[in-house]
Write a protein that holds these residues in place. Structure first.
Motif, PDB file in Angstrom:
ATOM      1  N   ARG A  83      17.280 -14.342  83.296  1.00 55.11           N
ATOM      2  CA  ARG A  83      16.342 -14.041  82.208  1.00 55.11           C
ATOM      3  C   ARG A  83      14.912 -14.516  82.502  1.00 55.11           C
ATOM      4  O   ARG A  83      13.969 -13.755  82.316  1.00 55.11           O
ATOM      5  CB  ARG A  83      16.808 -14.703  80.894  1.00 55.11           C
ATOM      6  N   ALA A  84      14.742 -15.769  82.878  1.00 59.54           N
ATOM      7  CA  ALA A  84      13.399 -16.348  83.034  1.00 59.54           C
ATOM      8  C   ALA A  84      12.869 -16.068  84.436  1.00 59.54           C
ATOM      9  O   ALA A  84      13.445 -16.524  85.424  1.00 59.54           O
ATOM     10  CB  ALA A  84      13.440 -17.848  82.764  1.00 59.54           C
ATOM     11  N   PHE A  85      11.785 -15.340  84.529  1.00 55.55           N
ATOM     12  CA  PHE A  85      11.243 -14.919  85.817  1.00 55.55           C
ATOM     13  C   PHE A  85      10.511 -16.069  86.507  1.00 55.55           C
ATOM     14  O   PHE A  85       9.545 -16.625  85.980  1.00 55.55           O
ATOM     15  CB  PHE A  85      10.286 -13.743  85.613  1.00 55.55           C
ATOM     16  N   VAL A  86      11.003 -16.428  87.697  1.00 52.98           N
ATOM     17  CA  VAL A  86      10.366 -17.445  88.536  1.00 52.98           C
ATOM     18  C   VAL A  86      10.354 -16.891  89.965  1.00 52.98           C
ATOM     19  O   VAL A  86      11.357 -16.987  90.687  1.00 52.98           O
ATOM     20  CB  VAL A  86      11.126 -18.796  88.494  1.00 52.98           C
ATOM     21  N   PRO A  87       9.241 -16.283  90.388  1.00 54.08           N
ATOM     22  CA  PRO A  87       9.219 -15.633  91.698  1.00 54.08           C
ATOM     23  C   PRO A  87       9.340 -16.619  92.848  1.00 54.08           C
ATOM     24  O   PRO A  87       8.801 -17.725  92.791  1.00 54.08           O
ATOM     25  CB  PRO A  87       7.861 -14.930  91.715  1.00 54.08           C
ATOM     26  N   THR A  88      10.052 -16.216  93.877  1.00 53.85           N
ATOM     27  CA  THR A  88      10.186 -17.021  95.079  1.00 53.85           C
ATOM     28  C   THR A  88       8.940 -16.875  95.950  1.00 53.85           C
ATOM     29  O   THR A  88       8.112 -15.990  95.734  1.00 53.85           O
ATOM     30  CB  THR A  88      11.405 -16.576  95.903  1.00 53.85           C
ATOM     31  N   GLU A  89       8.843 -17.726  96.950  1.00 53.10           N
ATOM     32  CA  GLU A  89       7.712 -17.655  97.881  1.00 53.10           C
ATOM     33  C   GLU A  89       7.703 -16.323  98.626  1.00 53.10           C
ATOM     34  O   GLU A  89       6.643 -15.743  98.871  1.00 53.10           O
ATOM     35  CB  GLU A  89       7.769 -18.814  98.880  1.00 53.10           C
ATOM     36  N   ALA A  90       8.888 -15.812  98.936  1.00 52.81           N
ATOM     37  CA  ALA A  90       8.966 -14.512  99.616  1.00 52.81           C
ATOM     38  C   ALA A  90       8.389 -13.405  98.735  1.00 52.81           C
ATOM     39  O   ALA A  90       7.666 -12.522  99.213  1.00 52.81           O
ATOM     40  CB  ALA A  90      10.405 -14.188  99.991  1.00 52.81           C
ATOM     41  N   ALA A  91       8.690 -13.456  97.437  1.00 48.10           N
ATOM     42  CA  ALA A  91       8.131 -12.463  96.517  1.00 48.10           C
ATOM     43  C   ALA A  91       6.618 -12.577  96.451  1.00 48.10           C
ATOM     44  O   ALA A  91       5.906 -11.562  96.431  1.00 48.10           O
ATOM     45  CB  ALA A  91       8.741 -12.630  95.125  1.00 48.10           C
TER      46      ALA A  91
END
Length: 197
Positions: A154-162
């Protein structure tokens, strides 16, 4: 300056696309090579396509179509933020895209997608639609799997790759948007006017 719209395609209550589009806009605002603006399909209240004539004729008769056309037309490229619904894009986004034709022509398109498989199947489908509308889709894509980019799905937390992939997407969309301007009649007319002055 190059103008890029970040098109938020989901209209669903509680949609995951809103924080994704906000992230794209936030990172875009750190750049100086283009102006970015969010176009939220939900803001336009488009019914199922109800124009009597094909969009390719450009003869719109309804106020909501004219408003959508005006909003879309001024951009040089688009970054579509889309979820994946049954291996494709949301119906609201497809409907919004289908309303118009020349407004999309000879412009760049990039994709930020999310879903169980990162939305990659939706984008593969969308690329065919973009080609028919004479949009040039860039190779780079930001695919956001629910299991790795969303806490508890649910909670969007983008990775470093993103984060890195988004910068590559920006680079490609801005470059192609600039190159494609020369193909559009509005640009050709401005150039002729300038040379005649």
């Amino acid at each position: 300056m190059i103008r890029i719209a970040i098109v938020l395609g989901s209209t669903r209550p509680g949609r995951l696309g809103k924080p994704v589009a906000d992230w794209v806009q936030s990172r875009a605002s750190e750049r100086g090579d283009a102006a970015f603006e969010v176009l939220d399909v939900a803001d336009f209240d488009l019914p199922l396509l109800d124009e009597p004539l094909p969009p390719s004729l450009g003869r719109y008769s309804l106020a909501h179509t004219k408003a959508w056309s005006e909003a879309v037309d001024g951009f040089d490229g688009y970054i579509f933020v889309t979820g994946e619904y049954n291996h494709s894009i949301p119906g609201a986004l497809k409907n919004a895209v289908d309303y118009l034709y020349k407004e999309w022509n000879n412009k760049a398109a990039g994709f930020v997608s999310y879903g169980s498989s990162g939305g990659i199947r939706a984008v593969e489908h969308f690329r065919g639609v973009a080609a028919e509308l004479q949009m040039a889709d860039v190779r780079a894509q930001v695919a956001l799997p629910l299991a790795t980019e969303f806490v508890h799905y649910r909670a969007f937390v983008p990775t470093e790759a993103a984060e890195q992939n988004l910068q590559i997407l920006f680079d490609q969309v801005v470059a192609w948007a600039g190159a494609l301007k020369t193909l559009r009649p509005d640009h050709a007319h401005r150039k002729d006017d300038a040379s005649a002055a």
